[in-house]
Design an enzyme around this catalytic site. Structure first.
Site, short mmCIF file in Angstrom:
data_model
loop_
_atom_site.label_atom_id
_atom_site.label_comp_id
_atom_site.label_asym_id
_atom_site.label_seq_id
_atom_site.Cartn_x
_atom_site.Cartn_y
_atom_site.Cartn_z
N ASP A 267 0.86 -1.18 0.00
CA ASP A 267 0.00 0.00 0.00
C ASP A 267 0.90 1.23 0.00
O ASP A 267 2.13 1.14 0.14
CB ASP A 267 -0.96 0.00 1.20
N TRP A 268 0.29 2.37 -0.13
CA TRP A 268 0.99 3.66 -0.29
C TRP A 268 1.96 3.90 0.87
O TRP A 268 1.53 4.08 2.00
CB TRP A 268 -0.07 4.77 -0.34
#
Ligand code: NOJ
Length: 717
Positions: A267-268
């Protein structure tokens, strides 16, 4: 390209070119087009040269922009390996469907699949290749803002929806990604992101391994079984190890046990955040742990870019691990057909025809109507009659806060509000519209006007709820009631006119105990999307029937959460016939039950259940039969829900588990016997050795229109 050609391509790649494939950055690195940021934007030291090797981009769209970026990139790329374009297409591209929690309330996986197919087509012609969807995180705590992206609290339903969404995006498994208008899907967030302590975003997740396997993993697994091409790691820890670098999750369960050979993306900035978690000292540690755990793409942090080369040089990691990751990414690009056609389906002409087409808007209206849930209808205040003088009032009456979060291409300007729909409907004669500018303050002037109008109205419809940014990522709330100003507005209006319907826009189950007492009608509209306003008006006036049922329990107050229907009995269960007994599992100040239970939702007609029969058949199945009768005044559709309790197990079994459901349409006064067959394998659960099997013994089979209102029959198997 044949597999052999891909391996050959890999052999020709330099170390830098390989490392580039592992990096994902936002679209603004390549284009002036605005892209959406959903996390910190720091710490990159990418040079122009690095950008020529970067493997994928997130949040860039538009056929022209996508083609331009791809063309310019390929012109500079030595080996002509196309860029992968990914984006968060969560509940529609520009035609916005209800939020996933709303869609789930339709209990229609086929409809949800259709919405995913449309979202894919609109995105694909706009140049996108991969969507970061479905989010299949099971969730039991409505304080968590991302409940809106989930399909609720039930593992069985979540798995069904996971499958339908993947098939909707990718096409059926055999033809996945071959058909026009498909996207590769990325299931997220692996794993258990939906269970942060206290419902607080990005917080610690702590649960037993067995619980993880029993309730949380099945939906990810269902997405894999449907052929999902990517998996995204989650921000949280699982058993003390951040999911992104959790080898047990990513290598053992995902890759080894489940055989996943697709792309695992972080994820980011989740990779870099492993340092904050405190199991890596620096980016170098992170890079080492992540590659070992099998993470192929790093989204918006730069640990691989900054450190992998050194680690490989020093022999701390093997080139083989890097090659594995690169090959998986190349394989995905190849499956998408990008080597042959780097534009894939990006097409300006098609984009004009397809995106937000009349046909898609029609499905959006249908989906919105199917997702709306009628929670209260005292004295049959609904449906409204077109000759009644109705006052429509509230912060959402003329607001485009209808699309909900994760609708970055949804255009509020082209989204009709409820007021606009009412004005356009000539058949509805006597409505008055009274806007309240803010959901958080009702001014004295607004209140005076509202009370005056309400006094003279036959009925008052209040449209209000959360603003779009009150739910979604990083939008946890500790108080999940309506904002105070709105609760007061309801009670002030009630004092002058008790004929009140409250229509709610929100991304989570709210605690509605107080307002539910004050109103006669209560309609859960969620964030219903593009077609929401029309769907709401149609439901309110009875042109469409409300038939949705909630897939998350609505608590009485926030102190009850986490609250879910498939809970245990405990050693001291509450005895509803003897509430005086103190030493049982209960609160002193609130009932144990939710205000609205899982599976609940009313209709403008009523249904009665009788004659439940359950038997074991000769071919070792369980055959259940029940008669459902439409006892109301209109034709309608009922969602018949089948629950099972395993009375005694090796580990404690929940009081109820949803095992199936049927949709039945019945004319008024008509009855039908519904049959539902279960395979014995459907009685299986996760034992202490983490494998699924079922035990002989006594079971209770239940059926009803929601998880509380059930008929029950025992059967020993
Ligand atoms: C962070 C979110 O957790 C994830 O769901 C999303 O796909 C990425 N950002 C990309 O925007």
């Amino acid at each position: 390209m044949e597999k052999e050609q891909l391996t050959q391509l890999l052999r020709e790649m330099t170390r830098n070119e390989k490392l580039g494939q592992l990096q994902q950055v936002t679209g603004d690195f390549f284009s002036d087009e605005l892209t959406e940021a959903t996390g910190p934007l720091s710490g990159n030291n990418l040079t122009e040269e690095d950008l020529v090797t970067v493997g994928s981009v997130l949040s860039l769209s538009g056929a022209a922009a996508a083609k331009k970026v791809q063309r310019e990139y390929l012109a500079k790329s030595r080996l002509k390996i196309p860029l992968l374009l990914m984006a968060d297409i969560i509940h529609g591209y520009r035609t916005i469907f209800p939020i996933p929690l709303g869609l789930a309330a339709s209990w229609q996986p086929e409809l949800v699949k259709e919405t995913a197919r449309i979202a894919a087509e609109e995105s694909a012609v706009s140049g996108i290749h991969v969507t970061f969807s479905p989010m299949v995180d099971l969730v039991r705590d409505p304080r968590w803002g991302r409940v809106l992206e989930s399909t609720g609290e039930d593992p069985y339903l979540n798995a069904l929806y996971a499958k339908s969404m993947v098939e909707g995006y990718q096409g059926e498994q055999k033809t996945a990604l071959q058909e026009y208008g498909t996207l590769a899907a990325c299931v997220k967030h692996f794993a258990a992101y939906g269970a942060p302590e206290g419902g607080r975003e990005y917080n610690t997740v702590n649960m037993s391994e067995r619980e993880l396997h029993e309730n949380y993993l099945p939906a990810y697994k269902a997405a894999l079984d449907a052929g999902v091409k990517l998996v995204m790691t989650s921000f949280n820890t699982v058993d003390g190890i951040p999911a992104t670098v959790n080898k047990q999750l990513n290598r053992e369960i995902l890759r080894k046990d489940w055989g996943f050979d697709g792309v695992l993306i972080s994820d980011w900035s989740a990779m870099k955040e492993v340092i904050h978690h405190g199991v890596a000292a620096d980016e170098r540690d992170v890079a080492q742990l992540s590659l070992e755990a099998g993470v192929d793409i790093e989204m918006m942090s730069f640990c691989y870019h900054n450190e992998l080369n050194h680690l490989l040089e020093e022999g701390m990691l093997s080139e083989e691990l890097l090659d594995e990751a690169v090959l998986r990414i190349l394989t995905l690009k190849n499956e998408l057909g990008l080597f042959e056609n780097p534009d894939r389906f990006a097409d300006e002409k098609k984009e004009k025809e397809v995106v937000f087409s009349t046909k898609h808007q029609e499905i959006a209206r249908k989906a919105a109507a199917e997702s709306i849930v009628l929670l209260e209808n005292k004295e049959e205040i609904l449906p409204l009659n077109k000759n009644e003088n109705v006052l429509f009032i509230g912060s959402h009456v003329n607001s485009s806060e209808i699309l909900g979060t994760w609708s970055w291409k949804g255009n509020p300007e082209e989204t009709k509000t409820v007021a606009e729909i009412l004005k356009a409907k000539q058949a509805i004669e006597q409505t008055q519209i009274c806007e309240i500018a803010s959901p958080f303050v009702v001014t004295e002037t607004e209140l005076e006007k509202a009370l005056e109008l309400a006094k003279h109205a036959d009925k008052v419809v209040i449209l209000t709820g959360e603003t779009v940014d009150m739910s979604g990522e990083a939008s946890s709330r500790s108080d999940i009631r309506l904002p105070k100003a709105q609760r007061e507005l309801v009670s002030r209006l009630r004092a002058v006119n008790p004929r009140i319907v409250l229509v709610l826009f929100n991304g989570r189950p709210l605690a509605l105990e107080e307002v539910s007492r004050d109103v006669q009608g209560l309609v859960e509209a969620w964030f219903p999307g593009t077609g929401g306003a029309e769907a709401i008006v149609n439901i309110l006036y009875g042109k469409a029937m409300p038939q949705g049922k909630i897939t998350m329990s609505f608590p009485r107050n926030v102190g009850q959460v986490p609250l879910y229907y498939n809970h245990f009995n405990t050693g001291r269960p509450i005895d509803h016939n003897n509430l005086e007994n103190k030493y049982v599992s209960k609160y002193l100040d609130v009932e144990n039950t939710p205000l609205y239970p899982f599976g609940y939702g009313l209709s403008y007609t009523t249904f009665a259940y009788k004659d439940l029969q359950v038997e074991k058949t000769v071919n070792n199945k369980i055959l259940c039969k029940v008669t459902v009768e439409n006892t109301g005044k209109r034709a309608g559709t009922e969602i018949v829900q089948w629950y099972v309790r395993d009375k005694m197990g090796q580990v404690v079994r929940p009081l109820q588990e949803l095992k199936g459901f049927d949709r039945v349409f019945l004319e008024k006064g008509r009855a039908q016997t519904i049959q539902h067959e279960f395979d014995l394998s459907e009685l299986a659960y996760v034992h202490t050795n983490l494998t699924r099997s079922w035990d002989t013994g006594e079971f209770v089979f239940m059926v009803g229109g929601n998880s509380e209102a059930v008929l029950a029959v025992n059967l020993t198997i």
